[in-house]
Design an enzyme around this catalytic site. Structure first.
Site, PDB file in Angstrom:
ATOM      1  N   ASN A  17       0.837  -1.218   0.000  1.00  0.00           N
ATOM      2  CA  ASN A  17       0.000   0.000   0.000  1.00  0.00           C
ATOM      3  C   ASN A  17       0.864   1.258   0.000  1.00  0.00           C
ATOM      4  O   ASN A  17       0.508   2.256  -0.633  1.00  0.00           O
ATOM      5  CB  ASN A  17      -0.965  -0.016   1.186  1.00  0.00           C
ATOM      6  CG  ASN A  17      -2.200  -0.842   0.887  1.00  0.00           C
ATOM      7  OD1 ASN A  17      -3.060  -0.422   0.115  1.00  0.00           O
ATOM      8  ND2 ASN A  17      -2.268  -2.035   1.465  1.00  0.00           N
ATOM      9  N   LEU A  90      -3.118   2.628  17.909  1.00  0.00           N
ATOM     10  CA  LEU A  90      -2.598   3.885  18.469  1.00  0.00           C
ATOM     11  C   LEU A  90      -3.438   4.300  19.669  1.00  0.00           C
ATOM     12  O   LEU A  90      -4.658   4.125  19.677  1.00  0.00           O
ATOM     13  CB  LEU A  90      -2.634   4.975  17.396  1.00  0.00           C
ATOM     14  CG  LEU A  90      -1.693   4.737  16.211  1.00  0.00           C
ATOM     15  CD1 LEU A  90      -2.025   5.688  15.068  1.00  0.00           C
ATOM     16  CD2 LEU A  90      -0.234   4.884  16.631  1.00  0.00           C
ATOM     17  N   ASN A 104      -6.774   5.047   7.881  1.00  0.00           N
ATOM     18  CA  ASN A 104      -6.312   3.657   7.848  1.00  0.00           C
ATOM     19  C   ASN A 104      -7.003   2.921   6.705  1.00  0.00           C
ATOM     20  O   ASN A 104      -8.161   3.204   6.388  1.00  0.00           O
ATOM     21  CB  ASN A 104      -6.686   2.986   9.173  1.00  0.00           C
ATOM     22  CG  ASN A 104      -6.318   1.515   9.201  1.00  0.00           C
ATOM     23  OD1 ASN A 104      -5.174   1.141   8.903  1.00  0.00           O
ATOM     24  ND2 ASN A 104      -7.277   0.667   9.547  1.00  0.00           N
ATOM     25  N   HIS A 106      -8.385  -0.763   5.620  1.00  0.00           N
ATOM     26  CA  HIS A 106      -8.750  -2.076   6.171  1.00  0.00           C
ATOM     27  C   HIS A 106      -9.231  -2.968   5.026  1.00  0.00           C
ATOM     28  O   HIS A 106     -10.045  -2.531   4.200  1.00  0.00           O
ATOM     29  CB  HIS A 106      -9.851  -1.920   7.232  1.00  0.00           C
ATOM     30  CG  HIS A 106     -10.217  -3.221   7.854  1.00  0.00           C
ATOM     31  ND1 HIS A 106      -9.408  -3.850   8.779  1.00  0.00           N
ATOM     32  CD2 HIS A 106     -11.270  -4.046   7.657  1.00  0.00           C
ATOM     33  CE1 HIS A 106      -9.954  -5.002   9.126  1.00  0.00           C
ATOM     34  NE2 HIS A 106     -11.079  -5.142   8.465  1.00  0.00           N
ATOM     35  N   GLU A 144     -10.229   5.995  18.664  1.00  0.00           N
ATOM     36  CA  GLU A 144      -9.776   5.029  19.675  1.00  0.00           C
ATOM     37  C   GLU A 144     -10.300   3.618  19.465  1.00  0.00           C
ATOM     38  O   GLU A 144      -9.678   2.645  19.870  1.00  0.00           O
ATOM     39  CB  GLU A 144     -10.253   5.510  21.037  1.00  0.00           C
ATOM     40  CG  GLU A 144      -9.257   6.360  21.751  1.00  0.00           C
ATOM     41  CD  GLU A 144      -9.798   6.668  23.112  1.00  0.00           C
ATOM     42  OE1 GLU A 144      -9.475   5.927  24.053  1.00  0.00           O
ATOM     43  OE2 GLU A 144     -10.580   7.630  23.209  1.00  0.00           O
ATOM     44  N   GLU A 177      -7.714  -1.888  -2.558  1.00  0.00           N
ATOM     45  CA  GLU A 177      -6.815  -1.147  -1.662  1.00  0.00           C
ATOM     46  C   GLU A 177      -5.872  -0.182  -2.374  1.00  0.00           C
ATOM     47  O   GLU A 177      -5.772   0.995  -2.000  1.00  0.00           O
ATOM     48  CB  GLU A 177      -5.970  -2.129  -0.835  1.00  0.00           C
ATOM     49  CG  GLU A 177      -6.789  -2.954   0.119  1.00  0.00           C
ATOM     50  CD  GLU A 177      -5.906  -3.746   1.072  1.00  0.00           C
ATOM     51  OE1 GLU A 177      -5.018  -3.167   1.705  1.00  0.00           O
ATOM     52  OE2 GLU A 177      -6.117  -4.970   1.180  1.00  0.00           O
TER      53      GLU A 177
HETATM   54  C1  GAR Z   1      -3.206  -4.734   3.798  1.00  0.00           C
HETATM   55  O1  GAR Z   1      -4.086  -5.668   3.230  1.00  0.00           O
HETATM   56  C2  GAR Z   1      -3.937  -3.822   4.747  1.00  0.00           C
HETATM   57  O2  GAR Z   1      -5.232  -3.512   4.325  1.00  0.00           O
HETATM   58  C3  GAR Z   1      -3.971  -4.677   5.986  1.00  0.00           C
HETATM   59  O3  GAR Z   1      -2.703  -5.257   6.050  1.00  0.00           O
HETATM   60  C4  GAR Z   1      -2.196  -5.435   4.714  1.00  0.00           C
HETATM   61  C5  GAR Z   1      -0.827  -4.826   4.639  1.00  0.00           C
HETATM   62  O4  GAR Z   1      -0.238  -5.038   3.375  1.00  0.00           O
HETATM   63  N1  GAR Z   1      -4.299  -3.894   7.155  1.00  0.00           N
HETATM   64  C6  GAR Z   1      -5.074  -4.358   8.143  1.00  0.00           C
HETATM   65  O5  GAR Z   1      -5.505  -5.494   8.181  1.00  0.00           O
HETATM   66  C7  GAR Z   1      -5.382  -3.351   9.245  1.00  0.00           C
HETATM   67  N2  GAR Z   1      -6.459  -3.800  10.055  1.00  0.00           N
HETATM   68  P1  GAR Z   1       0.916  -4.092   2.833  1.00  0.00           P
HETATM   69  O6  GAR Z   1       1.983  -3.994   3.934  1.00  0.00           O
HETATM   70  O7  GAR Z   1       1.450  -4.846   1.640  1.00  0.00           O
HETATM   71  O8  GAR Z   1       0.341  -2.760   2.478  1.00  0.00           O
END
Ligand code: GAR
Length: 196
Positions: A17, A90, A104, A106, A144, A177
């Site tokens: 990302n 955080l 963020n 998700h 939070e 994403e």
């Molecule tokens: C991504 O799929 C992101 O959406 C997820 O972790 C992955 C990180 O991939 N985040 C979560 O699950 C947060 N709750 P990346 O390091 O290749 O971007």
């Protein structure tokens, strides 16, 4: 445009990302100035280095991360924080100080498959386990509550019959994403500059 919003990206892992943000030409109101990792071996740090963005590793323990991160953000005049695969929650002080300035990504359609313990591949495992036919990704403001802040953008992705958690994760990244995060980042930077 007089000035751009200064962006810090928080990461914990591979950083695809982050790469999408680096490669995007959507972000016109902001500039990527800092990458902060709570893991010294995060591949995302290599991506930052290759792109000429300053990378910092902070200890993951207790409240130390938040305190040191706030100092770093202030000394680098950071306006907006983007959590891109940052797998740490955080604390209140941090979130209050950067209210409406932390977003963020998700990998599911909030309020489904989110909250404490739902991150990375676990989300896609849960989606397949439940048998839903549509999943997706969400960019939201961070408060939070885990994955509880206001939703900014969402995009739906189809679950296919022979998906594994890994194939589904990849499709959610490619179709949702990596497109949504740059769009939402631009939106939030633009609104921030307009409000100033
Ligand atoms: C991504 O799929 C992101 O959406 C997820 O972790 C992955 C990180 O991939 N985040 C979560 O699950 C947060 N709750 P990346 O390091 O290749 O971007």
């Amino acid at each position: 445009m007089l000035r751009k919003a200064r962006i810090a990206v928080f990461v914990s892992g591979s950083g695809t990302n982050l790469q999408a943000l680096i490669d995007s030409d959507e972000i016109k109101s902001g500039e990527l100035c800092l990458v902060v990792s709570n893991k010294a071996d995060a591949y995302a740090l290599k991506r930052a280095e290759a792109a000429g963005i300053r990378g910092e590793v902070l200890p993951s323990k207790g409240t130390e991360f938040d305190r040191r991160a706030l100092e770093l953000l202030e000394s680098n005049n950071i306006d907006i924080v983007v959590l891109a695969g940052f797998l740490r929650v955080l604390g209140k002080e941090f979130v209050d100080r950067y209210e409406n300035r932390v977003i963020n990504i998700h990998p599911a359609l909030i309020p489904s498959f989110c909250g404490k313990g739902m991150y990375g591949l676990k989300v896609h495992e849960a989606v397949l386990e439940r048998g839903v036919r549509i999943t997706g990704a969400t960019v939201h403001y961070v408060n939070e509550a885990a994955d509880g802040g206001e939703i900014i953008l969402q995009r739906a992705v189809e679950v296919l019959p022979d998906d594994t958690p890994l194939t589904l994760q990849r499709r959610v990244m490619e179709e949702a994403e990596w497109k949504l995060l740059p769009l939402a980042t631009e939106l939030v930077c633009k609104m921030y500059l307009e409000d100033k």
